[in-house]
Design a protein around this motif. Structure first.
Motif, PDB file in Angstrom:
ATOM      1  N   SER A  91     102.407  19.223  93.664  1.00  0.00           N
ATOM      2  CA  SER A  91     101.320  19.485  94.605  1.00  0.00           C
ATOM      3  C   SER A  91     101.384  18.491  95.755  1.00  0.00           C
ATOM      4  O   SER A  91     101.735  17.317  95.563  1.00  0.00           O
ATOM      5  N   HIS A 132     101.900  26.186  86.418  1.00  0.00           N
ATOM      6  CA  HIS A 132     101.193  27.469  86.388  1.00  0.00           C
ATOM      7  C   HIS A 132      99.733  27.277  86.803  1.00  0.00           C
ATOM      8  O   HIS A 132      99.171  28.085  87.559  1.00  0.00           O
ATOM      9  N   THR A 135      99.653  26.857  90.635  1.00  0.00           N
ATOM     10  CA  THR A 135      99.813  28.094  91.409  1.00  0.00           C
ATOM     11  C   THR A 135      98.532  28.923  91.361  1.00  0.00           C
ATOM     12  O   THR A 135      98.156  29.552  92.348  1.00  0.00           O
ATOM     13  N   ARG A 139      96.309  29.932  94.602  1.00  0.00           N
ATOM     14  CA  ARG A 139      95.935  31.326  94.857  1.00  0.00           C
ATOM     15  C   ARG A 139      94.421  31.459  95.026  1.00  0.00           C
ATOM     16  O   ARG A 139      93.941  32.105  95.961  1.00  0.00           O
TER      17      ARG A 139
END
Length: 470
Positions: A91, A132, A135, A139
């Motif tokens: 990140s 995961h 992401t 989103r």
């Protein structure tokens, strides 16, 4: 933080869905690398702008994240039990986007970012699970920010539209009140008029003059000084004929009446009853003026409604269609007209009206024009005004749109970042940094390009895409 050592079991971590497939030894490493902390209801877990130093697992409780938008604190996210936040592998987040407030007693497992960076080299499944999570967070955050961007844009357009609608609506209200007043004068005027002993041919001459002036389409446009001079001439004529209602003069000038016209009416009217005829003429002209104002205002409202409908393209599907590019730009300018006037921005249009229709998604392109033009207007705000220039032209098989402002410009070191998601130079609450990212994505959808050239006093966005993009 109120450090309170509490036990966290391996089973508690495995119960978290995103960690359920991570091998026990990796979860145990994760557990050993962290520590447990608690917060009571109402306490701040972190502040806006704090460095992101930990990966945090919410074992118990609830945290809401708030940020300042439009000068007010707004909830932008909620972290619930079994949620993972803070630093995540790969990140680029460096600082917290808002403050975190405990809304239900919180128990956290916090693992230092340095340890997580170490895990990316030795614990594949744990890293995979955390990536995961990242992401999913990106989103969700992107969806939230895009919604905020739409709401900001909608707010700006709504405010401008409200002002644009208010002016003609107020004019219609004024016109209706004035017409009501004129109509209420009619019974008394009728009584005075029928008492006149005018020959039919004289009545016809007065009527012909009145109708010709009321329907005249080539009335001269007078300067303030010229209008004052004409009013003075008519007022002098009225005083010379013992008529004290000098308000007649202002209305008669608007319809291009001259002293010779008053001489003509005087010759047709039994003396000394010219004032009765002039009162009737004045009432008719005022009513005519009010009707014209109401019609013009109603037409303006109709144009605005049409512009909104065309802007949103609610009755179109999302496929690319042949369209006039200038119609979309002009609809956008109509929507932003109030902001142009408020910002003292002069608009210069240099359109190549010989351009053929382009195959594009009209609603998407409207977003492009809105974002770029709105940014240009905002850029000129510190100067108290400026010039917005929009040019269109054909470049072989491409259409080129250039939107230019003479604001302070974009610093050279920032020009490479302005199309990045979430990058913004605006203060908190005025933008989300997605406007130009949206522009870039839409133009890419149309197989085109968008470029910026900026120096102080001259910023130019060049948008280019195929005329017929199949």
């Amino acid at each position: 933080m109120n450090d309170v050592k509490l036990e966290v079991t391996l089973e508690e971590l495995k119960a978290i869905p995103v960690l359920s497939e991570v091998p026990d030894d990796q979860l145990q490493w994760f557990l050993d690398a962290g520590e447990v902390v608690t917060f009571e209801e109402g306490e701040r877990v972190f502040e806006f702008g704090d460095a992101v130093k930990y990966t945090t697992v919410l074992l118990e409780g609830r945290i809401r994240i708030c940020a300042t938008q439009g000068g007010k604190y707004r909830e932008i996210a909620v972290i619930r039990e079994q949620g993972i936040t803070g630093y995540l592998p790969f990140s680029r987040a460096k600082k917290t986007p808002g403050f975190g407030e405990c809304v239900r007693r919180v128990r956290l497992l916090t693992v230092p970012a340095d340890k997580i960076k170490e895990a990316t080299k030795i614990h594949y499944e744990l890293t995979e699970a955390l990536v995961h999570t990242m992401t999913s967070r990106v989103r969700d955050f992107t969806s939230l920010q895009q919604q905020n961007e739409k709401m900001f844009a909608l707010g700006k357009l709504s405010a401008g539209l409200a002002h644009e609608l208010n002016n003609p609506a107020a004019a219609i209200s004024r016109g209706a009140s004035s017409l009501d007043k004129q109509i209420k004068n009619l019974p008394a005027m009728f009584k005075a008029i029928v008492s006149l002993n005018m020959k039919p041919e004289k009545v016809d001459k007065v009527n012909e003059l009145l109708v010709s002036r009321a329907n005249q389409t080539d009335r001269p446009v007078l300067s303030m000084m010229d209008k004052a001079d004409h009013e003075d001439a008519l007022a002098d004529w009225l005083l010379d004929h013992d008529i004290k209602k000098l308000e007649f003069a202002e209305n008669l000038v608007d319809f291009d009446f001259k002293p010779a016209d008053l001489d003509h009416m005087n010759a047709c009217t039994p003396s000394p009853q010219l004032e009765i005829v002039l009162a009737w003429v004045n009432n008719y002209l005022l009513a005519t003026k009010m009707i014209d104002d109401v019609k013009e205002s109603a037409q303006r409202i109709s144009q605005l409604v049409t512009s909104v409908k065309n802007f949103t393209h609610m009755d179109r599907d999302t496929d690319k269609q042949l369209m006039d590019i200038h119609a979309g730009i002009r609809n956008t300018l109509t929507m932003l007209n109030y902001k142009l006037k408020k910002g003292n921005v002069k608009l210069v249009e240099d359109f190549d009206l010989t351009l053929p229709q382009v195959r594009a998604m009209a609603g998407e392109l409207n977003q492009v024009w809105t974002n770029v033009i709105d940014n240009a207007i905002d850029a000129m705000e510190p100067n108290g005004g400026g010039t917005l220039e929009i040019r269109t032209r054909k470049d072989r098989q491409f259409v080129q749109v250039i939107i230019k402002d003479n604001g302070p410009g974009i610093p050279e070191e920032l020009q490479s970042q302005i199309f990045d998601p979430f990058f913004t130079t605006k203060e908190m609450g005025k933008g989300t940094g997605l406007g130009l990212d949206v522009v870039s994505r839409i133009i890419r959808q149309h197989n085109g390009t968008v470029k910026v050239h900026s120096v102080p006093g001259d910023t130019e966005f060049e948008i280019c895409f195929p005329l017929n993009d199949d």
